[in-house]
Motif scaffolding. Structure first.
Motif, PDB file in Angstrom:
ATOM      1  N   GLY A   1     131.643  10.923  60.150  1.00 48.67           N
ATOM      2  CA  GLY A   1     132.173  10.814  58.795  1.00 48.67           C
ATOM      3  C   GLY A   1     131.370   9.907  57.878  1.00 48.67           C
ATOM      4  N   ILE A   2     130.144   9.602  58.261  1.00 47.44           N
ATOM      5  CA  ILE A   2     129.288   8.737  57.445  1.00 47.44           C
ATOM      6  C   ILE A   2     128.329   9.630  56.675  1.00 47.44           C
ATOM      7  CG2 ILE A   2     127.538   6.920  57.484  1.00 47.44           C
ATOM      8  CD1 ILE A   2     128.911   5.946  60.101  1.00 47.44           C
ATOM      9  N   GLY A   3     128.336   9.481  55.356  1.00 49.36           N
ATOM     10  CA  GLY A   3     127.458  10.275  54.512  1.00 49.36           C
ATOM     11  C   GLY A   3     126.002   9.882  54.712  1.00 49.36           C
ATOM     12  N   LEU A   4     125.112  10.859  54.535  1.00 52.64           N
ATOM     13  CA  LEU A   4     123.678  10.617  54.677  1.00 52.64           C
ATOM     14  C   LEU A   4     122.957  11.275  53.519  1.00 52.64           C
ATOM     15  CD1 LEU A   4     121.144   9.688  56.272  1.00 52.64           C
ATOM     16  CD2 LEU A   4     121.255  11.898  57.460  1.00 52.64           C
ATOM     17  N   GLU A   5     122.178  10.493  52.799  1.00 55.93           N
ATOM     18  CA  GLU A   5     121.332  11.010  51.722  1.00 55.93           C
ATOM     19  C   GLU A   5     119.891  10.714  52.101  1.00 55.93           C
ATOM     20  OE1 GLU A   5     122.196  12.785  49.100  1.00 55.93           O
ATOM     21  OE2 GLU A   5     124.340  12.622  49.500  1.00 55.93           O
ATOM     22  N   VAL A   6     119.072  11.747  52.149  1.00 52.45           N
ATOM     23  CA  VAL A   6     117.658  11.611  52.504  1.00 52.45           C
ATOM     24  C   VAL A   6     116.854  11.740  51.223  1.00 52.45           C
ATOM     25  CG1 VAL A   6     115.776  12.568  53.866  1.00 52.45           C
ATOM     26  CG2 VAL A   6     118.120  12.624  54.765  1.00 52.45           C
ATOM     27  N   MET A   7     115.970  10.780  50.972  1.00 52.51           N
ATOM     28  CA  MET A   7     115.172  10.805  49.747  1.00 52.51           C
ATOM     29  C   MET A   7     113.880  10.042  49.950  1.00 52.51           C
ATOM     30  SD  MET A   7     117.801   8.427  47.509  1.00 52.51           S
ATOM     31  CE  MET A   7     119.188   9.472  47.790  1.00 52.51           C
ATOM     32  N   ASP A   8     112.955  10.201  49.001  1.00 50.46           N
ATOM     33  CA  ASP A   8     111.751   9.383  49.098  1.00 50.46           C
ATOM     34  C   ASP A   8     112.159   7.917  48.924  1.00 50.46           C
ATOM     35  OD1 ASP A   8     111.127   8.399  46.218  1.00 50.46           O
ATOM     36  OD2 ASP A   8     111.428  10.557  45.941  1.00 50.46           O
ATOM     37  N   SER A   9     111.311   7.006  49.368  1.00 50.78           N
ATOM     38  CA  SER A   9     111.694   5.586  49.412  1.00 50.78           C
ATOM     39  C   SER A   9     111.962   4.990  48.040  1.00 50.78           C
ATOM     40  CB  SER A   9     110.630   4.775  50.149  1.00 50.78           C
ATOM     41  OG  SER A   9     110.649   5.122  51.519  1.00 50.78           O
ATOM     42  N   ALA A  10     111.212   5.398  47.025  1.00 48.71           N
ATOM     43  CA  ALA A  10     111.449   4.859  45.682  1.00 48.71           C
ATOM     44  C   ALA A  10     112.839   5.255  45.185  1.00 48.71           C
ATOM     45  CB  ALA A  10     110.360   5.329  44.722  1.00 48.71           C
ATOM     46  N   ALA A  11     113.219   6.502  45.383  1.00 49.96           N
ATOM     47  CA  ALA A  11     114.552   6.958  44.973  1.00 49.96           C
ATOM     48  C   ALA A  11     115.635   6.259  45.788  1.00 49.96           C
ATOM     49  CB  ALA A  11     114.657   8.468  45.116  1.00 49.96           C
ATOM     50  N   ALA A  12     115.394   6.067  47.078  1.00 51.77           N
ATOM     51  CA  ALA A  12     116.366   5.376  47.929  1.00 51.77           C
ATOM     52  C   ALA A  12     116.569   3.934  47.464  1.00 51.77           C
ATOM     53  CB  ALA A  12     115.919   5.407  49.383  1.00 51.77           C
ATOM     54  N   ALA A  13     115.496   3.269  47.056  1.00 51.91           N
ATOM     55  CA  ALA A  13     115.610   1.886  46.577  1.00 51.91           C
ATOM     56  C   ALA A  13     116.439   1.816  45.299  1.00 51.91           C
ATOM     57  CB  ALA A  13     114.221   1.296  46.356  1.00 51.91           C
ATOM     58  N   ARG A  14     116.160   2.703  44.361  1.00 47.94           N
ATOM     59  CA  ARG A  14     116.929   2.710  43.102  1.00 47.94           C
ATOM     60  C   ARG A  14     118.399   2.998  43.373  1.00 47.94           C
ATOM     61  NH1 ARG A  14     112.307   5.647  41.632  1.00 47.94           N
ATOM     62  NH2 ARG A  14     113.464   7.614  41.819  1.00 47.94           N
ATOM     63  N   THR A  15     118.661   3.984  44.219  1.00 44.15           N
ATOM     64  CA  THR A  15     120.036   4.368  44.520  1.00 44.15           C
ATOM     65  C   THR A  15     120.772   3.255  45.249  1.00 44.15           C
ATOM     66  OG1 THR A  15     119.330   6.679  44.627  1.00 44.15           O
ATOM     67  CG2 THR A  15     121.462   6.142  45.619  1.00 44.15           C
TER      68      THR A  15
ATOM     69  N   LEU B   1     128.098   5.167  53.677  1.00 47.21           N
ATOM     70  CA  LEU B   1     127.009   6.011  53.207  1.00 47.21           C
ATOM     71  C   LEU B   1     125.685   5.395  53.630  1.00 47.21           C
ATOM     72  CD1 LEU B   1     125.878   8.337  51.423  1.00 47.21           C
ATOM     73  CD2 LEU B   1     125.998   6.743  49.501  1.00 47.21           C
ATOM     74  N   VAL B   2     124.770   6.237  54.118  1.00 48.28           N
ATOM     75  CA  VAL B   2     123.434   5.790  54.509  1.00 48.28           C
ATOM     76  C   VAL B   2     122.417   6.498  53.636  1.00 48.28           C
ATOM     77  CG1 VAL B   2     121.682   5.858  56.336  1.00 48.28           C
ATOM     78  CG2 VAL B   2     124.044   5.257  56.892  1.00 48.28           C
ATOM     79  N   LEU B   3     121.484   5.713  53.100  1.00 48.48           N
ATOM     80  CA  LEU B   3     120.334   6.245  52.372  1.00 48.48           C
ATOM     81  C   LEU B   3     119.133   6.133  53.283  1.00 48.48           C
ATOM     82  CD1 LEU B   3     120.923   4.316  49.036  1.00 48.48           C
ATOM     83  CD2 LEU B   3     121.680   6.636  49.595  1.00 48.48           C
ATOM     84  N   LEU B   4     118.444   7.238  53.500  1.00 51.75           N
ATOM     85  CA  LEU B   4     117.255   7.231  54.346  1.00 51.75           C
ATOM     86  C   LEU B   4     116.030   7.409  53.457  1.00 51.75           C
ATOM     87  CD1 LEU B   4     115.871   7.222  57.136  1.00 51.75           C
ATOM     88  CD2 LEU B   4     116.282   9.703  57.224  1.00 51.75           C
ATOM     89  N   GLY B   5     115.238   6.344  53.334  1.00 50.69           N
ATOM     90  CA  GLY B   5     113.998   6.390  52.573  1.00 50.69           C
ATOM     91  C   GLY B   5     112.867   6.799  53.495  1.00 50.69           C
ATOM     92  N   THR B   6     112.252   7.949  53.218  1.00 55.62           N
ATOM     93  CA  THR B   6     111.279   8.526  54.155  1.00 55.62           C
ATOM     94  C   THR B   6     109.828   8.344  53.726  1.00 55.62           C
ATOM     95  OG1 THR B   6     111.493  10.700  53.088  1.00 55.62           O
ATOM     96  CG2 THR B   6     112.940  10.241  54.977  1.00 55.62           C
ATOM     97  N   GLY B   7     109.557   7.403  52.844  1.00 53.95           N
ATOM     98  CA  GLY B   7     108.188   7.175  52.398  1.00 53.95           C
ATOM     99  C   GLY B   7     107.930   7.812  51.038  1.00 53.95           C
ATOM    100  N   PRO B   8     106.688   8.173  50.755  1.00 49.87           N
ATOM    101  CA  PRO B   8     106.359   8.699  49.430  1.00 49.87           C
ATOM    102  C   PRO B   8     106.929  10.095  49.151  1.00 49.87           C
ATOM    103  CG  PRO B   8     104.404   8.649  50.827  1.00 49.87           C
ATOM    104  CD  PRO B   8     105.508   7.985  51.592  1.00 49.87           C
ATOM    105  N   ARG B   9     107.320  10.806  50.212  1.00 53.39           N
ATOM    106  CA  ARG B   9     107.897  12.146  50.072  1.00 53.39           C
ATOM    107  C   ARG B   9     109.231  12.222  50.802  1.00 53.39           C
ATOM    108  NH1 ARG B   9     104.151  14.987  53.371  1.00 53.39           N
ATOM    109  NH2 ARG B   9     105.959  16.295  53.697  1.00 53.39           N
TER     110      ARG B   9
END
Length: 124
Positions: A91-105, A67-75
Motif C-alpha cells: 500500500g505504499i505509493g511509488l513514483e519513478v522519475m529522473d533525479s531532478a524531478a524527484a528532488a523538486r517533488t 509515498l516513495v520517490l525513486l530518483g533514477t539519475g538523469p533519465r
C-alpha cells in the motif's frame, strides 16, 4: 503587507542535482541514499536501476513512508516489476522519475507535511 520567511519544520532539503552527486543541505552525496524530511540513510547499496533488487526495499519500508520517490539519475528508468511490487503490495505509493524531478517533488511534499521518502540512485 508584511512578509515573513517560513522555515520548514524538517531537517533535510534537496538543493541540487549535478554530475558530481546530489546536494542535500550543504553536503554533496556521491553514493545512492535514502531520505525523509527527518532522516538521511547514506550509502544505500544499489547504484543503478539495473542493480535494484526487491530486498533493497526493506530499508525504505523501515522508514514507514506513505509515498516513495525513486530518483533514477538523469533519465527516468523503471525498475523491475518485482522491485515495484515490494512497495505497492504494502500500500505504499511509488513514483519513478529522473533525479531532478524527484528532488523538486520531495521538497514540495515535505513542505506539505507528507510522509514521503526519496531513494536516489547515484552511480559510484
Amino acid at each position: 503587507m508584511q512578509l515573513s520567511q517560513e522555515n520548514p519544520d524538517f531537517i533535510y532539503v534537496l538543493r541540487g542535482i549535478s554530475a558530481e552527486g546530489v546536494l542535500v543541505n550543504q553536503e554533496t552525496l556521491r553514493a545512492s541514499f535514502l531520505l525523509t524530511p527527518h532522516q538521511l540513510v547514506p550509502d544505500w547499496r544499489p547504484a543503478s536501476v539495473d542493480e535494484l533488487q526487491p530486498a533493497d526495499m526493506a530499508a525504505l519500508l523501515a522508514l514507514e513512508p506513505s509515498l516513495v520517490l525513486l530518483g533514477t539519475g538523469p533519465r527516468q528508468r523503471f525498475p523491475a516489476p518485482a522491485v515495484m511490487a515490494a512497495l505497492l503490495t504494502r500500500g505504499i505509493g511509488l513514483e519513478v522519475m529522473d533525479s531532478a524531478a524527484a528532488a523538486r517533488t520531495f521538497n514540495v511534499l515535505a513542505t506539505e507535511g507528507r510522509k514521503v521518502a526519496a531513494a536516489f540512485l547515484v552511480p559510484g
